[in-house]
Design a protein around this motif. Sequence first.
Motif, mmCIF file in Angstrom:
data_model
loop_
_atom_site.group_PDB
_atom_site.id
_atom_site.type_symbol
_atom_site.label_atom_id
_atom_site.label_comp_id
_atom_site.label_asym_id
_atom_site.label_seq_id
_atom_site.Cartn_x
_atom_site.Cartn_y
_atom_site.Cartn_z
ATOM 1 N N ALA A 134 0.827 -1.214 0.000
ATOM 2 C CA ALA A 134 0.000 0.000 0.000
ATOM 3 C C ALA A 134 0.860 1.261 0.000
ATOM 4 C CB ALA A 134 -0.958 -0.004 1.187
ATOM 5 N N GLU A 135 1.916 1.271 0.813
ATOM 6 C CA GLU A 135 2.806 2.433 0.858
ATOM 7 C C GLU A 135 3.596 2.540 -0.443
ATOM 8 O OE1 GLU A 135 4.715 5.888 2.469
ATOM 9 O OE2 GLU A 135 2.769 4.939 2.681
ATOM 10 N N ALA A 136 3.996 1.409 -1.012
ATOM 11 C CA ALA A 136 4.701 1.415 -2.296
ATOM 12 C C ALA A 136 3.794 2.015 -3.373
ATOM 13 C CB ALA A 136 5.121 -0.003 -2.681
ATOM 14 N N HIS A 137 2.540 1.620 -3.388
ATOM 15 C CA HIS A 137 1.588 2.166 -4.362
ATOM 16 C C HIS A 137 1.442 3.671 -4.185
ATOM 17 C CE1 HIS A 137 -1.914 2.869 -6.788
ATOM 18 N NE2 HIS A 137 -2.630 3.200 -5.729
ATOM 19 N N ARG A 138 1.323 4.111 -2.950
ATOM 20 C CA ARG A 138 1.164 5.542 -2.671
ATOM 21 C C ARG A 138 2.362 6.332 -3.193
ATOM 22 N NH1 ARG A 138 2.684 9.560 0.119
ATOM 23 N NH2 ARG A 138 4.226 8.492 1.381
ATOM 24 N N LEU A 139 3.564 5.879 -2.885
ATOM 25 C CA LEU A 139 4.775 6.583 -3.319
ATOM 26 C C LEU A 139 4.920 6.585 -4.839
ATOM 27 C CD1 LEU A 139 7.359 5.339 -0.660
ATOM 28 C CD2 LEU A 139 6.375 7.634 -0.855
ATOM 29 N N ALA A 140 4.662 5.437 -5.468
ATOM 30 C CA ALA A 140 4.795 5.351 -6.923
ATOM 31 C C ALA A 140 3.742 6.206 -7.616
ATOM 32 C CB ALA A 140 4.704 3.891 -7.365
ATOM 33 N N ALA A 141 2.502 6.152 -7.135
ATOM 34 C CA ALA A 141 1.419 6.929 -7.750
ATOM 35 C C ALA A 141 1.667 8.430 -7.630
ATOM 36 C CB ALA A 141 0.078 6.556 -7.122
ATOM 37 N N VAL A 162 14.236 -0.283 -1.987
ATOM 38 C CA VAL A 162 13.580 -1.068 -0.942
ATOM 39 C C VAL A 162 12.750 -2.161 -1.598
ATOM 40 C CG1 VAL A 162 13.567 0.775 0.778
ATOM 41 C CG2 VAL A 162 11.615 0.499 -0.736
ATOM 42 N N ASN A 163 12.523 -3.233 -0.862
ATOM 43 C CA ASN A 163 11.799 -4.401 -1.327
ATOM 44 C C ASN A 163 10.322 -4.278 -0.968
ATOM 45 O OD1 ASN A 163 11.299 -7.034 -2.249
ATOM 46 N ND2 ASN A 163 11.723 -7.910 -0.248
ATOM 47 N N VAL A 164 9.430 -4.520 -1.929
ATOM 48 C CA VAL A 164 7.994 -4.541 -1.657
ATOM 49 C C VAL A 164 7.660 -5.912 -1.069
ATOM 50 C CG1 VAL A 164 5.672 -4.337 -2.605
ATOM 51 C CG2 VAL A 164 7.527 -2.905 -3.521
ATOM 52 N N VAL A 165 7.318 -5.925 0.216
ATOM 53 C CA VAL A 165 7.082 -7.165 0.950
ATOM 54 C C VAL A 165 5.907 -7.934 0.351
ATOM 55 C CG1 VAL A 165 6.460 -8.143 3.199
ATOM 56 C CG2 VAL A 165 7.955 -6.157 3.067
ATOM 57 N N GLY A 166 6.137 -9.202 0.060
ATOM 58 C CA GLY A 166 5.075 -10.067 -0.444
ATOM 59 C C GLY A 166 4.854 -9.985 -1.934
ATOM 60 N N GLY A 167 5.521 -9.044 -2.610
ATOM 61 C CA GLY A 167 5.458 -8.935 -4.060
ATOM 62 C C GLY A 167 4.058 -8.696 -4.599
ATOM 63 N N MET A 168 3.863 -9.103 -5.838
ATOM 64 C CA MET A 168 2.570 -8.903 -6.499
ATOM 65 C C MET A 168 1.476 -9.738 -5.858
ATOM 66 S SD MET A 168 2.562 -6.482 -8.671
ATOM 67 C CE MET A 168 0.933 -6.785 -9.366
ATOM 68 N N ARG A 169 1.832 -10.847 -5.237
ATOM 69 C CA ARG A 169 0.810 -11.626 -4.517
ATOM 70 C C ARG A 169 0.166 -10.765 -3.444
ATOM 71 N NH1 ARG A 169 3.461 -17.588 -3.473
ATOM 72 N NH2 ARG A 169 3.022 -18.427 -5.545
ATOM 73 N N ARG A 217 -3.587 -9.200 -3.242
ATOM 74 C CA ARG A 217 -4.353 -9.559 -2.040
ATOM 75 C C ARG A 217 -4.880 -8.314 -1.343
ATOM 76 N NH1 ARG A 217 -0.463 -11.420 1.525
ATOM 77 N NH2 ARG A 217 -0.441 -9.283 2.242
ATOM 78 N N ASP A 218 -4.081 -7.233 -1.373
ATOM 79 C CA ASP A 218 -4.481 -5.980 -0.726
ATOM 80 C C ASP A 218 -5.444 -5.157 -1.575
ATOM 81 O OD1 ASP A 218 -2.827 -6.776 1.326
ATOM 82 O OD2 ASP A 218 -1.292 -5.239 0.975
ATOM 83 N N GLY A 219 -5.795 -5.656 -2.763
ATOM 84 C CA GLY A 219 -6.758 -4.969 -3.615
ATOM 85 C C GLY A 219 -6.227 -3.716 -4.293
ATOM 86 N N LEU A 220 -4.925 -3.637 -4.463
ATOM 87 C CA LEU A 220 -4.322 -2.466 -5.120
ATOM 88 C C LEU A 220 -4.503 -2.568 -6.631
ATOM 89 C CD1 LEU A 220 -1.165 -2.282 -2.880
ATOM 90 C CD2 LEU A 220 -3.136 -0.742 -2.846
#
Length: 140
Positions: A16-23, A113-120, A124-127
Motif C-alpha cells: 500500500a505504501e509502495a503504491h502511494r509513493l509510486a502513484a 527497498v523491497n515490496v514485501v510479499g510482491g505482487m501476490r 491480495r491488498d486490492g491495489l
Amino acid sequence: MAWTTQPPAPAQIDPAEAHRLAAAGEALLLDVREPEEHAEVHAPGALLVPLGTLGADGSGGAEGSAGTDGAGDGGLGAVRAAAGGRLVLAVCRSGNRSQAATELLNAHGVPTVNVVGGMRAWLRDGLPAHRDECRCGGAI
C-alpha cells in the motif's frame, strides 16, 4: 570472544505504501519478474527490468563497473536513469527476487527497498493492477 555482526537486512515497504509513493511520483516501481509474468498482471506504471538483466555490465551478473553516469551499465544503468534520484521500489511475484534486486541495486548506489510479499500481496491488498500486456511503465 569475537563479536560478529550480520549486514543489515534490506529495507522493506508494504504494498500500500509502495503504491502511494509510486502513484505520487515520489518513487520508481521496478518489476524484476520475467516478461511473461509482467504481461499477465502488473502494477500500473511499473518499469519491467528482469532480475537477470540487472548486472552492472549488462551480463546479468553483479560483476563489472557501475560507472558514474549509468551509461553502458545494462539494466542497472537503465534503472539508475529511470529513477532519476528517486527511491526504487523493487517488486516481483512473492518478494524473493525483488529482495535480491534490492541488495544488488543498493550495493551499486541505487537506493532501493523491497515490496514485501510482491505482487501476490499487492493483489491480495486490492491495489490497482493491469492485466495483459500494456506499456504503462515500459520495459528495459
